[in-house]
Design a protein around this motif. Structure first.
Motif, PDB file in Angstrom:
ATOM      1  N   THR A 132      -5.283   4.825   1.146  1.00 32.72           N
ATOM      2  CA  THR A 132      -6.328   4.698   2.162  1.00 32.72           C
ATOM      3  C   THR A 132      -7.685   5.106   1.608  1.00 32.72           C
ATOM      4  N   HIS A 133      -7.733   6.234   0.906  1.00 30.87           N
ATOM      5  CA  HIS A 133      -9.027   6.835   0.536  1.00 30.87           C
ATOM      6  C   HIS A 133      -9.463   6.550  -0.902  1.00 30.87           C
ATOM      7  N   LEU A 134      -8.514   6.300  -1.794  1.00 32.50           N
ATOM      8  CA  LEU A 134      -8.857   5.992  -3.199  1.00 32.50           C
ATOM      9  C   LEU A 134      -7.988   4.821  -3.655  1.00 32.50           C
ATOM     10  N   LEU A 135      -8.241   3.680  -3.077  1.00 34.40           N
ATOM     11  CA  LEU A 135      -7.325   2.548  -3.245  1.00 34.40           C
ATOM     12  C   LEU A 135      -7.150   2.104  -4.702  1.00 34.40           C
ATOM     13  N   ASP A 136      -8.181   2.333  -5.535  1.00 40.57           N
ATOM     14  CA  ASP A 136      -8.061   1.913  -6.941  1.00 40.57           C
ATOM     15  C   ASP A 136      -6.894   2.613  -7.656  1.00 40.57           C
ATOM     16  N   THR A 137      -6.474   3.758  -7.128  1.00 35.15           N
ATOM     17  CA  THR A 137      -5.322   4.455  -7.711  1.00 35.15           C
ATOM     18  C   THR A 137      -4.121   3.514  -7.713  1.00 35.15           C
ATOM     19  N   TRP A 138      -3.963   2.821  -6.623  1.00 32.73           N
ATOM     20  CA  TRP A 138      -2.828   1.916  -6.427  1.00 32.73           C
ATOM     21  C   TRP A 138      -3.143   0.524  -6.979  1.00 32.73           C
ATOM     22  N   ALA A 139      -4.374   0.064  -6.715  1.00 35.90           N
ATOM     23  CA  ALA A 139      -4.718  -1.321  -7.037  1.00 35.90           C
ATOM     24  C   ALA A 139      -4.825  -1.547  -8.539  1.00 35.90           C
ATOM     25  N   VAL A 140      -5.491  -0.651  -9.251  1.00 36.01           N
ATOM     26  CA  VAL A 140      -5.714  -0.903 -10.680  1.00 36.01           C
ATOM     27  C   VAL A 140      -5.234   0.272 -11.536  1.00 36.01           C
ATOM     28  N   HIS A 141      -4.388   1.128 -10.945  1.00 34.33           N
ATOM     29  CA  HIS A 141      -3.817   2.286 -11.650  1.00 34.33           C
ATOM     30  C   HIS A 141      -4.921   3.113 -12.300  1.00 34.33           C
ATOM     31  N   LYS A 142      -5.938   3.350 -11.536  1.00 36.69           N
ATOM     32  CA  LYS A 142      -7.104   4.050 -12.076  1.00 36.69           C
ATOM     33  C   LYS A 142      -6.768   5.501 -12.410  1.00 36.69           C
ATOM     34  N   GLN A 143      -7.331   5.949 -13.510  1.00 37.24           N
ATOM     35  CA  GLN A 143      -7.171   7.354 -13.911  1.00 37.24           C
ATOM     36  C   GLN A 143      -8.400   8.121 -13.433  1.00 37.24           C
ATOM     37  N   TRP A 144      -8.183   9.223 -12.772  1.00 35.61           N
ATOM     38  CA  TRP A 144      -9.299   9.997 -12.206  1.00 35.61           C
ATOM     39  C   TRP A 144      -9.508  11.295 -12.973  1.00 35.61           C
ATOM     40  N   HIS A 145     -10.718  11.788 -12.860  1.00 41.79           N
ATOM     41  CA  HIS A 145     -11.008  13.133 -13.363  1.00 41.79           C
ATOM     42  C   HIS A 145     -10.812  14.078 -12.177  1.00 41.79           C
ATOM     43  N   GLY A 161       0.408  11.315  -1.534  1.00 41.94           N
ATOM     44  CA  GLY A 161      -0.498  11.060  -0.409  1.00 41.94           C
ATOM     45  C   GLY A 161       0.214  11.174   0.924  1.00 41.94           C
ATOM     46  N   LEU A 162      -0.577  11.009   1.986  1.00 43.12           N
ATOM     47  CA  LEU A 162      -0.086  11.232   3.350  1.00 43.12           C
ATOM     48  C   LEU A 162       0.786  10.121   3.900  1.00 43.12           C
ATOM     49  N   SER A 163       0.679   8.926   3.307  1.00 39.74           N
ATOM     50  CA  SER A 163       1.308   7.795   3.985  1.00 39.74           C
ATOM     51  C   SER A 163       2.808   7.735   3.702  1.00 39.74           C
ATOM     52  N   CYS A 164       3.467   6.764   4.352  1.00 41.35           N
ATOM     53  CA  CYS A 164       4.915   6.647   4.272  1.00 41.35           C
ATOM     54  C   CYS A 164       5.346   5.901   3.008  1.00 41.35           C
ATOM     55  N   ASP A 165       4.366   5.523   2.177  1.00 40.25           N
ATOM     56  CA  ASP A 165       4.644   4.592   1.095  1.00 40.25           C
ATOM     57  C   ASP A 165       4.919   5.337  -0.211  1.00 40.25           C
ATOM     58  N   SER A 166       6.016   4.966  -0.893  1.00 40.69           N
ATOM     59  CA  SER A 166       6.336   5.699  -2.124  1.00 40.69           C
ATOM     60  C   SER A 166       5.302   5.446  -3.223  1.00 40.69           C
ATOM     61  N   ASP A 167       4.475   4.414  -3.062  1.00 42.00           N
ATOM     62  CA  ASP A 167       3.393   4.184  -4.025  1.00 42.00           C
ATOM     63  C   ASP A 167       2.177   5.069  -3.759  1.00 42.00           C
ATOM     64  N   ASP A 168       2.191   5.810  -2.677  1.00 42.19           N
ATOM     65  CA  ASP A 168       1.018   6.630  -2.334  1.00 42.19           C
ATOM     66  C   ASP A 168       1.059   7.932  -3.124  1.00 42.19           C
TER      67      ASP A 168
END
Ligand SMILES: Cc1ncc(COP(=O)(O)O)c(C=O)c1O
Length: 460
Positions: free
Chosen positions: A346-359, A378-385
């Motif tokens: 929900t809040h940092l979609l690029d984590t899921w969409a493009v496997h973004k690496q964050w600092h 993450g908070l959601s019901c999704d194992s990808d979160d």
């Protein structure tokens, strides 16, 4: 971390480093993350306690400084190489359409690039509110729906400097009688090292198509965009060379052509902890190449447009969550899941969409003597979160060492680009609050959505 000297924590969390875009951040004597704006200082833990989490913290002065630095770099290079064309920065509004991003950029002299009728509507809105100087040039990319074409025509008629870009053959028809400058977008067909490197590109005209167009009325701009967050500096000049070969041929048929638009693509942020190429090297490479190419081909120096979005706005925002609970992970590189009070989907979609690496850095307890290897859920019901730093781990203070009632806050840096536009309501998660820190003041610019706000969007 045991025995680490205070000064070394800053280095450990990669703060105060220009190459990581963290020159604005430091650790105070209590081991907390602080942000500097000149001599003003903002304590991130205090902001979290005052406004709650998840919280977005935006700093307009970082955007202003970055765009100013970029324009100065190009201008300096243009002077050094005695280049006759001008440089124009066009902010690609898709990178972040929020008012707190767009207005500081306009104030620093940025022009605009839009991709949709609704982004162009923002331009109309600014113009109606007298915020918009009609000298600002607006490049209109993206598929031209009837609504988009109407708005382009309306704003042009009202005296704004609007330049639609022809992206496919049907647009040549629609824009053939446009009374003003137009551009054309090509697929340069160069493979660049980036997540967005696609074997088959769907944007722009193929070289065959562009040469089949013959003369294009009032053509001034040749545009291409290779991809985002490009990982290799050399790809900028490789693509430019290909585009300039097209430019030379097109100019013979269209003498009005006078500008090359290199699109976006400069990396926006931290990439798996690595230091990337420098802005100075890339900008110098571009101007040096163009000067030599034009000399060799005996053509006038074109104006240069760039649309680097992520690079300019990425580091000006952070997103902060708190750890709600922990769970052990029996067989993995990480030891604990930290469940956070936000969602990657929900809040940092690029984590899921493009496997973004964050600092990721802790906001408090940055000087904790012991850290643990975590993955974040993450908070959601999704194992990808989840966020696992690409299957590695995120080092964070241990929750068992917290004081009673103390929360562990975690900051994701460089979230200024794309994440605001990608926000959604998976599991009816609410949009976070956002504060803007400017001139020593902190202003709540967006309240956290309530259940009523979210329910309403879904017909409740
Ligand atoms: C045409 C065009 N210009 C500019 C950009 C901005 O790219 P970036 O933010 O990666 O610099 C994009 C991104 O998709 C784009 O499609």
């Amino acid at each position: 971390m045991l025995g680490m000297k205070k000064n070394n924590f800053r280095k450990f969390w990669k703060l105060g480093k220009k190459e990581n875009n963290t020159q604005y951040f430091n650790i105070n004597k209590d081991g907390e993350l602080v942000i500097f704006e000149g001599n003003y200082q903002y304590n991130v833990r205090e902001l979290c306690q005052r406004f709650g989490t998840p919280l977005k913290i935006m700093l307009p002065y970082i955007v202003e400084q970055r765009v100013e630095d970029l324009m100065d770099l190009f201008d300096d290079c243009i002077r050094d190489y005695k280049y006759k064309g001008n440089f124009y920065y066009h902010y690609p509004m898709k990178a972040n359409q929020c008012r707190e991003f767009v207005l500081p950029l306009i104030s620093e002299g940025a022009n605009i690039e839009t991709t949709s009728p609704n982004e162009l509507w923002v331009v109309k809105r600014m113009w109606q509110q007298n915020r918009f100087n009609s000298r600002i040039k607006v490049i209109c990319n993206g598929p031209k729906t009837a609504e988009y074409l109407e708005l382009i025509a309306e704003l042009k008629q009202n005296g704004l400097d609007i330049v639609p870009i022809i992206e496919d053959l049907s647009e040549k028809e629609a824009l053939g009688k446009f009374r003003g400058q137009v551009g054309v977008r090509i697929d340069v067909d160069v493979r660049a090292k980036s997540y967005w490197d696609k074997k088959i590109e769907r944007f722009g005209l193929s070289l065959e198509e562009v040469f089949s167009l013959g003369k294009i009325n009032n053509l001034t701009i040749l545009h291409y965009h290779l991809g985002s967050e490009m990982l290799r500096a050399s790809d900028f000049v490789r693509a430019l060379k290909k585009a300039m070969d097209v430019y030379v041929k097109l100019k013979k048929v269209n003498p009005s052509l006078d500008t090359i638009d290199i699109g976006g693509g400069f990396f926006g942020s931290y990439y798996a902890g690595k230091s990337m190429y420098s802005t100075k090297n890339v900008v110098t490479g571009i101007v040096r190449f163009l000067e030599k190419f034009c000399r060799d081909n005996e053509i006038a120096h074109p104006n240069i447009i760039c649309e680097w979005g992520a690079h300019v706005v990425g580091p000006s925002q952070m997103t902060v969550f708190s750890a709600l609970s922990e769970k052990s992970i029996p067989k993995a590189t990480a030891k604990q899941w930290y469940v956070i009070d936000g969602s990657f989907q929900t809040h940092l979609l690029d984590t899921w969409a493009v496997h973004k690496q964050w600092h990721v850095v802790p906001v408090n307890n940055m000087d904790a003597p012991k850290l643990t290897r975590t993955w974040l859920a993450g908070l959601s019901c999704d194992s990808d979160d989840k966020y696992t730093a690409g299957g590695s781990y995120i080092l964070l203070p241990r929750l068992q060492d917290l004081e009673p009632n103390e929360k562990q806050y975690l900051a994701f840096l460089d979230t200024g680009h794309y994440q605001d536009g990608f926000l959604n309501h998976h599991c009816l998660n609410a949009a976070p609050a956002k504060v803007v820190c400017q001139d020593g003041d902190v202003k709540l610019v967006r309240k956290r959505e309530t259940p009523e706000d979210v329910g309403k969007m879904f017909g409740w």
